[in-house]
Design a protein around this motif. Sequence first.
Motif, PDB file in Angstrom:
ATOM      1  N   THR A 173       0.847  -1.196   0.000  1.00  0.00           N
ATOM      2  CA  THR A 173       0.000   0.000   0.000  1.00  0.00           C
ATOM      3  C   THR A 173       0.880   1.243   0.000  1.00  0.00           C
ATOM      4  OG1 THR A 173      -1.766  -1.123   1.172  1.00  0.00           O
ATOM      5  CG2 THR A 173      -1.743   1.276   1.331  1.00  0.00           C
ATOM      6  N   THR A 174       0.496   2.224  -0.850  1.00  0.00           N
ATOM      7  CA  THR A 174       1.228   3.494  -0.883  1.00  0.00           C
ATOM      8  C   THR A 174       0.236   4.592  -0.539  1.00  0.00           C
ATOM      9  OG1 THR A 174       2.613   2.585  -2.618  1.00  0.00           O
ATOM     10  CG2 THR A 174       2.751   4.956  -2.290  1.00  0.00           C
ATOM     11  N   ARG A 175       0.514   5.297   0.560  1.00  0.00           N
ATOM     12  CA  ARG A 175      -0.380   6.351   1.048  1.00  0.00           C
ATOM     13  C   ARG A 175       0.365   7.665   0.921  1.00  0.00           C
ATOM     14  NH1 ARG A 175      -1.295   7.991   6.261  1.00  0.00           N
ATOM     15  NH2 ARG A 175       0.203   6.448   6.962  1.00  0.00           N
ATOM     16  N   VAL A 176      -0.204   8.592   0.153  1.00  0.00           N
ATOM     17  CA  VAL A 176       0.491   9.846  -0.145  1.00  0.00           C
ATOM     18  C   VAL A 176      -0.361  11.004   0.381  1.00  0.00           C
ATOM     19  CG1 VAL A 176       1.445  11.264  -2.005  1.00  0.00           C
ATOM     20  CG2 VAL A 176       1.466   8.781  -2.226  1.00  0.00           C
ATOM     21  N   VAL A 182      -3.148   3.938  -2.647  1.00  0.00           N
ATOM     22  CA  VAL A 182      -3.194   2.849  -3.627  1.00  0.00           C
ATOM     23  C   VAL A 182      -2.895   1.534  -2.895  1.00  0.00           C
ATOM     24  CG1 VAL A 182      -2.216   1.905  -5.749  1.00  0.00           C
ATOM     25  CG2 VAL A 182      -2.481   4.385  -5.503  1.00  0.00           C
ATOM     26  N   ILE A 183      -3.806   0.564  -3.090  1.00  0.00           N
ATOM     27  CA  ILE A 183      -3.691  -0.723  -2.395  1.00  0.00           C
ATOM     28  C   ILE A 183      -3.601  -1.841  -3.437  1.00  0.00           C
ATOM     29  CG2 ILE A 183      -4.923  -2.309  -0.845  1.00  0.00           C
ATOM     30  CD1 ILE A 183      -6.256   0.420   0.180  1.00  0.00           C
ATOM     31  N   PRO A 184      -2.537  -2.633  -3.397  1.00  0.00           N
ATOM     32  CA  PRO A 184      -2.433  -3.708  -4.378  1.00  0.00           C
ATOM     33  C   PRO A 184      -3.450  -4.818  -4.120  1.00  0.00           C
ATOM     34  CG  PRO A 184      -0.559  -3.748  -2.887  1.00  0.00           C
ATOM     35  CD  PRO A 184      -1.403  -2.576  -2.485  1.00  0.00           C
ATOM     36  N   ILE A 185      -3.893  -5.450  -5.196  1.00  0.00           N
ATOM     37  CA  ILE A 185      -4.817  -6.586  -5.083  1.00  0.00           C
ATOM     38  C   ILE A 185      -4.027  -7.826  -5.494  1.00  0.00           C
ATOM     39  CG2 ILE A 185      -7.015  -7.563  -5.837  1.00  0.00           C
ATOM     40  CD1 ILE A 185      -7.743  -4.691  -6.795  1.00  0.00           C
ATOM     41  N   ILE A 186      -3.855  -8.724  -4.537  1.00  0.00           N
ATOM     42  CA  ILE A 186      -3.049  -9.921  -4.782  1.00  0.00           C
ATOM     43  C   ILE A 186      -3.900 -11.142  -4.488  1.00  0.00           C
ATOM     44  CG2 ILE A 186      -0.947 -11.167  -4.060  1.00  0.00           C
ATOM     45  CD1 ILE A 186       0.218  -8.298  -3.704  1.00  0.00           C
ATOM     46  N   LYS A 187      -3.943 -12.048  -5.450  1.00  0.00           N
ATOM     47  CA  LYS A 187      -4.751 -13.256  -5.252  1.00  0.00           C
ATOM     48  C   LYS A 187      -3.868 -14.460  -5.568  1.00  0.00           C
ATOM     49  CE  LYS A 187      -9.078 -15.276  -6.832  1.00  0.00           C
ATOM     50  NZ  LYS A 187     -10.231 -15.094  -5.979  1.00  0.00           N
ATOM     51  N   TYR A 227      -8.394  -0.444   7.178  1.00  0.00           N
ATOM     52  CA  TYR A 227      -9.761  -0.851   6.833  1.00  0.00           C
ATOM     53  C   TYR A 227      -9.907  -1.049   5.317  1.00  0.00           C
ATOM     54  CZ  TYR A 227     -10.729   0.771  11.572  1.00  0.00           C
ATOM     55  OH  TYR A 227     -10.707   0.957  12.935  1.00  0.00           O
ATOM     56  N   LEU A 228      -9.246  -0.190   4.557  1.00  0.00           N
ATOM     57  CA  LEU A 228      -9.316  -0.339   3.092  1.00  0.00           C
ATOM     58  C   LEU A 228      -8.596  -1.618   2.658  1.00  0.00           C
ATOM     59  CD1 LEU A 228      -8.859   3.387   2.031  1.00  0.00           C
ATOM     60  CD2 LEU A 228     -10.827   1.931   1.466  1.00  0.00           C
ATOM     61  N   GLU A 229      -7.526  -1.955   3.365  1.00  0.00           N
ATOM     62  CA  GLU A 229      -6.838  -3.216   3.034  1.00  0.00           C
ATOM     63  C   GLU A 229      -7.745  -4.418   3.319  1.00  0.00           C
ATOM     64  OE1 GLU A 229      -2.147  -1.930   3.420  1.00  0.00           O
ATOM     65  OE2 GLU A 229      -3.115  -2.800   5.172  1.00  0.00           O
ATOM     66  N   SER A 230      -8.532  -4.344   4.399  1.00  0.00           N
ATOM     67  CA  SER A 230      -9.476  -5.443   4.688  1.00  0.00           C
ATOM     68  C   SER A 230     -10.563  -5.501   3.616  1.00  0.00           C
ATOM     69  CB  SER A 230     -10.160  -5.252   6.034  1.00  0.00           C
ATOM     70  OG  SER A 230      -9.224  -5.164   7.035  1.00  0.00           O
ATOM     71  N   PHE A 231     -10.990  -4.329   3.162  1.00  0.00           N
ATOM     72  CA  PHE A 231     -12.004  -4.276   2.090  1.00  0.00           C
ATOM     73  C   PHE A 231     -11.449  -4.994   0.850  1.00  0.00           C
ATOM     74  CE2 PHE A 231     -14.067  -2.321  -1.557  1.00  0.00           C
ATOM     75  CZ  PHE A 231     -15.391  -2.155  -1.166  1.00  0.00           C
TER      76      PHE A 231
END
Length: 161
Positions: free
Chosen positions: A95-98, A119-124, A149-153
């Motif tokens: 995650t990159t938080r600016v 920006v949160i990466p989506i990895i599956k 919380y956004l990462e949990s989403f």
Amino acid sequence: MFQSIEHNGSLEESYQSVTKQLASLLEGESNQIANLANAAALLNQFLDNVNWVGFYLYQPQDQELVLGPFQGLPACIRIPMGKGVCGTSASERKTTRVGDVTQFPGHIACDAASCSEIVIPIIKNDQLIGVLDIDSPHYHRFTPEEESYLESFVQTLQTYI
Ligand code: SME
């Protein structure tokens, strides 16, 4: 018909409720574009003070990200891995938080109103699928608490795409 929920509790409770709403929206559908489109629409109506919410999807053959479903102004279509906030987050898988986009070297400006971004990466299954990108017209809109919380989403979202 979609019912918008009023979120009056703590930030944590609001995210728990919107994440449940996401799961019920996506349950039973496996089309990736449809599910990402609904996830972007859901987040856009849930979040305050944002001007762009959407996805960039990883294209392994070209080593770049390409614009996916989103809500907001038309945006740049292709982002090379390692470039901008999205390409950095995707290549680092982090995650990159600016807080202030003008201070991020190589930030790609799509909407002049954007002041901060997450920006949160989506990895599956260890594969990079793409990133969730959210822009705000306010500086320092995204807190470390909201980041988690956004990462949990996104964790819930990746099970449906
Ligand atoms: N600002 C992003 C580009 C995408 S737009 O914000 C929608 C970046 O620097 O990667």
